[in-house]
Scaffold this active site. Structure first.
Site, short mmCIF file in Angstrom:
data_model
loop_
_atom_site.label_atom_id
_atom_site.label_comp_id
_atom_site.label_asym_id
_atom_site.label_seq_id
_atom_site.Cartn_x
_atom_site.Cartn_y
_atom_site.Cartn_z
N SER A 1 0.97 -1.05 -0.47
CA SER A 1 -0.39 0.17 -0.34
C SER A 1 1.09 0.97 -0.28
CB SER A 1 -0.79 -0.17 0.98
OG SER A 1 -0.45 0.96 2.39
N PHE A 2 -0.17 2.26 -0.92
CA PHE A 2 1.26 3.36 -0.09
C PHE A 2 1.71 3.89 1.29
CE2 PHE A 2 -1.23 6.97 1.69
CZ PHE A 2 -1.85 6.51 1.25
N LYS A 3 0.86 3.40 1.93
CA LYS A 3 1.46 4.08 3.12
C LYS A 3 3.19 3.39 3.40
CE LYS A 3 -2.78 4.72 5.99
NZ LYS A 3 -3.93 4.21 4.92
N ASP A 4 3.49 2.36 2.62
CA ASP A 4 4.96 2.05 2.67
C ASP A 4 5.94 3.54 2.32
OD1 ASP A 4 4.79 -0.45 3.59
OD2 ASP A 4 4.43 -1.17 1.29
#
Ligand SMILES: *Cc1c(COP(=O)(O)O)cnc(C)c1O
Length: 426
Positions: A95-98
């Site tokens: 996910s883009f939370k990385d």
């Protein structure tokens, strides 16, 4: 760069202090004092990130942080004549939370003094926990405590949090997400505990998680221009929950990002569309939706957006529009995106694609629209397989966790009990 508090009652601080504190002492959120104009372009995302962040973060270690944190591709795909998707899900937890978690972990390591230890407490409904666990795993001097609601996260999300062990402590709390968030806030807000345990947060209230989300907006704009030859300003659609990603987009715009306006694509829980229409924020219980990482009623970064726009509703309305997308519309978008373009999207990205269709109908059918694809479809496999009737392959980096042993700790929804667990782990 100095950072001020939105509450205005704490002194300005440098990046590292803002990063380690998370919340300002007066309860406000840290904001950059200014936005340097960003001029140069580059072909490597890590360099795009470095150029974007160099005015905000101390230079020492910045190049290394960017190269290590952003070691995956950020492709811009073209779906239709004027429809593009920026794929932000090639990090280790899909996910883009990385982007935020990996950069933040490296910056915290740099900011820790020799021998200093820090304890990070974070509440999650799924995606934040796995990204923070993966980003901070093995970082010396940092202990992470993840509070997640029992039975409310997907099987894969849970496995991505509970299989690390070491400095990552995954606490399965007998309660819902609001309980987890309340306990995390109580612990972080307890001045005595903060001193004793050197506590910090890793939610998107931390400026250190927000800033590393600016670079992908520049990447999108540059690829639109150089790869697809489109010179017009795009509309950028951002699937939103706590509005961290959207806030980073507004910061990028203040640095010169070419963008017509942003669209916050939200699910039925979000109070922002009503706020933009009638000017009041209502508060109510959240209900579970297919886009569970966006099940947020009152986004915590809204204070930053209001502050950034000087509290002026005209400026807010010029910068962004908000569109609510129901679960039915989300399912229809997953289906039709596959049907029309042969492209498979997760439910959060589908919320964005539905909103993109709405905006195109409202007089923007010739403007390029970029939708942020925030999660890999395999991460939300149950929904995607049900709607498309396909069987999805699980990417290798997700499959490995399925064979690992669980190291979760069960905890009651009680601040005292959770503090005991934290203290026992020191
Ligand atoms: C967290 C998340 C969002 C929402 O991002 P915010 O920055 O909280 O607005 C959207 N999609 C996915 C997949 C997420 O994990």
């Amino acid at each position: 760069m100095r950072y001020y508090s939105t509450e205005g009652r704490s002194p300005k601080v440098g990046f590292r202090k803002a990063l380690m504190r998370g919340l300002a002492p007066d309860g406000g959120l840290y904001m950059p004092e200014s936005f340097p104009e960003r001029r140069w372009t580059s072909s490597h995302f890590a360099d795009v990130a470095m150029l974007t962040l160099s005015g905000f973060v101390p230079r020492t270690g910045l190049i290394e942080s960017c190269r290590e944190a952003f070691n995956f591709p950020v492709p811009l795909q073209k779906l239709g004549e004027n429809l593009f998707v920026l794929e932000l899900f090639y990090g280790p937890t899909l996910s883009f939370k990385d982007f935020g978690a990996r950069f933040m972990a490296r910056q915290m390591r740099l900011a820790l003094k020799k021998g200093e230890r820090i304890n990070i407490v974070v509440a999650t409904s799924g995606d934040t926990g796995s990204a923070v666990a993966s980003g901070f795993y093995g970082v010396p001097g940092v202990n992470v405590f993840i509070l997640y609601p029992k039975g409310r996260v997907t099987n894969l999300q849970e496995l991505q949090m509970i299989t690390f062990g070491g400095n990552i402590h995954a606490l399965e709390v007998a309660g819902d997400f609001d309980d987890c968030q309340m306990i995390a806030k109580e612990i972080l807000g307890d001045a005595g505990l903060r001193m004793e345990l050197n506590l910090s947060s890793a939610n998107s209230i931390n400026i250190g998680r927000l800033l590393p989300q600016m670079p992908y907006y520049f990447e999108a704009a540059e690829k639109l221009r150089w790869k697809y030859g489109r010179k017009e300003k795009p509309i950028i659609v951002v699937p939103s929950g706590n509005f961290g990603s959207l806030t980073a987009g507004l910061f990028a715009r203040a640095m010169g990002l070419p963008v017509e306006f942003f669209v916050a694509a939200v699910n039925s829980n979000c109070a922002v569309p009503a706020y933009l229409a009638i000017g009041t924020m209502r508060s109510r219980d959240t209900i579970p939706t297919l886009s569970n990482a966006m099940d947020v009623g009152n986004p915590s970064n809204w204070r930053r957006i209001v502050d950034h726009c000087g509290g002026d509703s005209v400026r807010i309305n010029n910068a962004l529009r908000a569109i609510t997308v129901t679960d039915r519309e989300t399912e229809a978008a997953i289906f039709s995106t596959h049907d029309k373009f042969g492209y498979i999207v997760d439910p959060h990205t589908a919320v964005g694609l539905h909103a993109a269709g709405e905006i195109a109908k409202r007089g923007f059918s010739r403007t390029p629209i970029i939708v942020l694809a925030t999660a890999h479809p395999a991460k939300f496999r149950e929904t995607v397989e049900r709607v498309t009737r396909l069987t999805l392959e699980i990417p290798g980096r997700l499959a490995v966790v399925m064979s690992r042993e669980s190291k979760k700790i069960s905890a009651p929804a009680s601040k005292e009990e959770i503090v005991k667990i934290i203290k026992a782990a020191q």
